[in-house]
Design an enzyme around this catalytic site. Structure first.
Site, PDB file in Angstrom:
ATOM      1  N   GLY A  61      -5.137  -1.992  21.581  1.00 35.12           N
ATOM      2  CA  GLY A  61      -3.914  -2.906  20.934  1.00 35.12           C
ATOM      3  C   GLY A  61      -3.645  -3.827  21.594  1.00 35.12           C
ATOM      4  O   GLY A  61      -3.321  -4.890  20.490  1.00 35.12           O
ATOM      5  N   PRO A  80      -9.796  -0.942  23.722  1.00 32.01           N
ATOM      6  CA  PRO A  80      -9.670  -1.237  22.645  1.00 32.01           C
ATOM      7  C   PRO A  80     -10.695  -1.420  21.676  1.00 32.01           C
ATOM      8  O   PRO A  80     -12.424  -0.631  21.238  1.00 32.01           O
ATOM      9  CB  PRO A  80     -10.166  -2.614  23.668  1.00 32.01           C
ATOM     10  N   ARG A 119      -5.745  -5.486   4.392  1.00 36.79           N
ATOM     11  CA  ARG A 119      -4.545  -5.518   5.878  1.00 36.79           C
ATOM     12  C   ARG A 119      -3.584  -6.804   5.491  1.00 36.79           C
ATOM     13  O   ARG A 119      -2.088  -6.128   5.788  1.00 36.79           O
ATOM     14  CB  ARG A 119      -5.660  -6.637   6.957  1.00 36.79           C
ATOM     15  N   CYS A 165      -6.280  -5.715  -9.416  1.00 38.94           N
ATOM     16  CA  CYS A 165      -5.005  -4.918 -10.177  1.00 38.94           C
ATOM     17  C   CYS A 165      -3.629  -4.941  -9.470  1.00 38.94           C
ATOM     18  O   CYS A 165      -3.115  -3.314  -9.643  1.00 38.94           O
ATOM     19  CB  CYS A 165      -5.092  -4.099 -11.191  1.00 38.94           C
ATOM     20  N   GLU A 166      -3.874  -5.801  -8.433  1.00 38.23           N
ATOM     21  CA  GLU A 166      -1.752  -6.028  -7.996  1.00 38.23           C
ATOM     22  C   GLU A 166      -1.678  -6.822  -7.485  1.00 38.23           C
ATOM     23  O   GLU A 166      -2.992  -7.632  -7.027  1.00 38.23           O
ATOM     24  CB  GLU A 166      -2.606  -4.793  -6.144  1.00 38.23           C
TER      25      GLU A 166
HETATM   26  C1  LIG Z   1      -5.186   6.258  20.038  1.00 39.64           C
HETATM   27  C2  LIG Z   1      -5.694   4.937  19.868  1.00 39.64           C
HETATM   28  N1  LIG Z   1      -6.430   4.076  20.417  1.00 39.64           N
HETATM   29  C3  LIG Z   1      -7.141   2.586  19.907  1.00 39.64           C
HETATM   30  C4  LIG Z   1      -6.828   2.320  19.145  1.00 39.64           C
HETATM   31  C5  LIG Z   1      -7.007   0.651  19.139  1.00 39.64           C
HETATM   32  O1  LIG Z   1      -6.233  -0.238  18.774  1.00 39.64           O
HETATM   33  P1  LIG Z   1      -7.006  -1.431  18.770  1.00 39.64           P
HETATM   34  O2  LIG Z   1      -7.847  -1.404  17.797  1.00 39.64           O
HETATM   35  O3  LIG Z   1      -5.777  -2.640  18.303  1.00 39.64           O
HETATM   36  O4  LIG Z   1      -7.111  -2.280  19.931  1.00 39.64           O
HETATM   37  C6  LIG Z   1      -5.936   2.476  17.934  1.00 39.64           C
HETATM   38  C7  LIG Z   1      -5.468   2.415  16.679  1.00 39.64           C
HETATM   39  O5  LIG Z   1      -5.070   2.830  16.070  1.00 39.64           O
HETATM   40  C8  LIG Z   1      -5.390   4.071  18.860  1.00 39.64           C
HETATM   41  O6  LIG Z   1      -5.159   4.609  17.930  1.00 39.64           O
END
Ligand SMILES: Cc1ncc(COP(=O)(O)O)c(C=O)c1O
Length: 459
Positions: A273, A316, A354, A386-387
């Site tokens: 995250g 990550p 996204r 087409c959006e």
């Molecule tokens: C269990 C889990 N780990 C890691 C990640 C990786 O997240 P990010 O790409 O934001 O680092 C995700 C993303 O959805 C996830 O669901």
């Protein structure tokens, strides 16, 4: 083989307005571009020593470029920041065979969430014992493949999965598992990517003892070896605080498990995250601060609970591959309306969903020629689909003389673009080209009409 569409050579657009007197070219802000990016002349943007315009001419557009050195550098940055932790690359951000090999060579583990991601990695030589399987709804094929290939950990996400998995492992089998818990922490760049609160589909809430109850059931299954707790708070998180709260809550649960079952768990997985900047000036998560403060919080919380410090695991995805990717598009049309100037390109939501999903913003750049001298103007870069929601970059500054045939490069396009690409409008998914030391090589070829037709078996 005919590709779905040849590199576009659109008709000349309306002549741009006469340009005012020449102004010095400002130093390009390349802060969100890969570290190898250079611009020897205005518009001549090079990544990994390769002119992006050459990549577009050679492979056509839309096309994606991946800077190998940037990916490897980011893997090393993680390993250096977290020397005593396991760093797993989250394959969902983007996976292909080369990516699996680079990540393996850089000593990271892998987080996968389907049989497809798992098989691709293992058949590329990635050691299965360094792979963790996630998923809130694992299919029988996911579980069978994980057990057949000997995946390192399976992360249990729901009570129903306990008996299913135990049965699949069998009375004589043995599988290391973790439990995904929900610490009740709200964090993440958009509500659709916040996964640390009780009102979303992932994991077992800590709050009402739900997780604790499920863990008791796992401990009753001798073939399941519980090694630790897992949580993933969400994505695009730019503050350390939510991770510190999560550490305290997970150690709190570990302490209760020790009191109740005498259980000492050797691992704690904080998920991924880690937020990145998509445009100059945006905030990114400070990895050094994250590593330092999480380690301190974990040590302190465990000392207070009288528990040994578990091995930290992080996952990550975006922060490893996101900044290493660039999307290249050819401008097909420029439309001036009373409200806006629309710059339509030959890609869009089928390669980058996204903006449509989360309303995110990008900083595209004109490449391949020197911008005119006219003052930049605010424009909206849109896709060809087409959006009306098929917007790639709303309200961005681009040279006023932008015209059909021009090339646009969008940085920070490595994560959750190609991995979420679709066959919408049957335009076909773009190719991926790796660049390194002045060389460009094809990693994933463009999806052709023949590829799309190969599935279209019924008449
Ligand atoms: C269990 C889990 N780990 C890691 C990640 C990786 O997240 P990010 O790409 O934001 O680092 C995700 C993303 O959805 C996830 O669901």
């Amino acid at each position: 083989m005919t590709t779905l569409h040849e590199p576009t050579t659109p008709a000349a657009g309306p002549a741009p307005a006469a340009a005012p007197a020449t102004v010095p070219t400002p130093t390009p802000d390349l802060t969100v571009w890969p570290a190898t990016t250079t611009e020897p002349r205005p518009g001549d943007l090079r990544v990994g020593g390769v002119p992006l315009a050459e990549v577009a001419d050679r492979f056509g557009t839309p096309a994606y470029v991946l800077d190998e050195a940037e990916v490897r550098h980011r893997c090393r940055t993680y390993r250096d920041a977290f020397p005593d932790a396991d760093v797993l690359y989250a394959a969902k951000a983007f996976l292909c065979r080369a990516m699996a090999r680079w990540v393996d060579e850089e000593g990271l583990g892998l987080d996968v969430c389907s049989a497809g991601e798992l098989e691709l990695a293992v058949t590329t030589g990635f050691p299965p014992e360094r792979i963790v399987l996630h998923g809130n709804a694992k299919s029988p094929r996911d579980l069978d493949t994980a057990l057949r290939l000997g995946v390192g950990r399976i992360v249990i996400d729901s009570p129903a999965e306990i008996a299913r998995l135990a049965a699949a492992v069998g009375p004589d089998g043995h599988q290391k598992v973790m439990v995904r818990v929900v610490p009740g922490v709200s964090a993440g760049g958009h509500e659709k990517i916040r996964t640390g609160t009780d009102d979303q589909k992932f994991g077992l809430p800590i709050a009402d003892g739900y997780a604790q109850h499920a863990i008791a059931r796992i401990l009753d299954q001798p073939q399941l070896h519980l090694t630790g707790l897992h949580c993933h708070l969400g994505s695009q998180i730019t503050s350390v605080k939510p991770y510190l709260v999560a550490v305290r809550r997970l150690v709190g649960l570990m302490s209760r498990l020790y009191e109740q079952h005498g259980l000492v768990l050797p691992e704690l997985d904080l998920g991924g995250g880690h937020g990145i900047a998509y445009r100059p000036g945006e905030e990114a998560l400070d990895l050094t601060a994250l590593a330092r403060r999480v380690r301190a919080e974990l040590t302190e919380a465990c000392a207070a609970a009288g528990l040994p410090v578990p091995r930290l695991i992080i996952e990550p995805g975006r922060a490893v591959v996101g900044p290493a990717g660039i999307a290249l598009y050819r401008v097909l049309a420029v439309k001036h309306t009373p409200e806006k100037v629309f710059v339509a390109v030959d890609g869009g939501m089928s390669d980058n969903p996204r903006p449509a999903l989360y309303g995110v913003r990008y900083a595209p750049r004109l490449i391949g020629r020197r911008p005119g001298t006219a003052e930049p103007a605010r424009m909206t870069v849109v896709g060809r689909h087409c959006e009306a929601g098929d917007v790639l970059a709303a309200d961005v500054e681009l040279p006023a003389d932008i015209r059909p045939g021009d090339l646009l490069a969008v940085p920070v396009a490595g994560a959750y673009h190609l991995s979420m690409a679709s066959a919408y409008n049957l335009v076909g998914r773009p190719p991926l080209i790796a660049v390194r030391d002045g060389l460009a090589r094809l990693l994933v070829r463009r999806e052709s009409l023949a590829d799309l037709r190969s599935r279209d078996v019924g008449l």
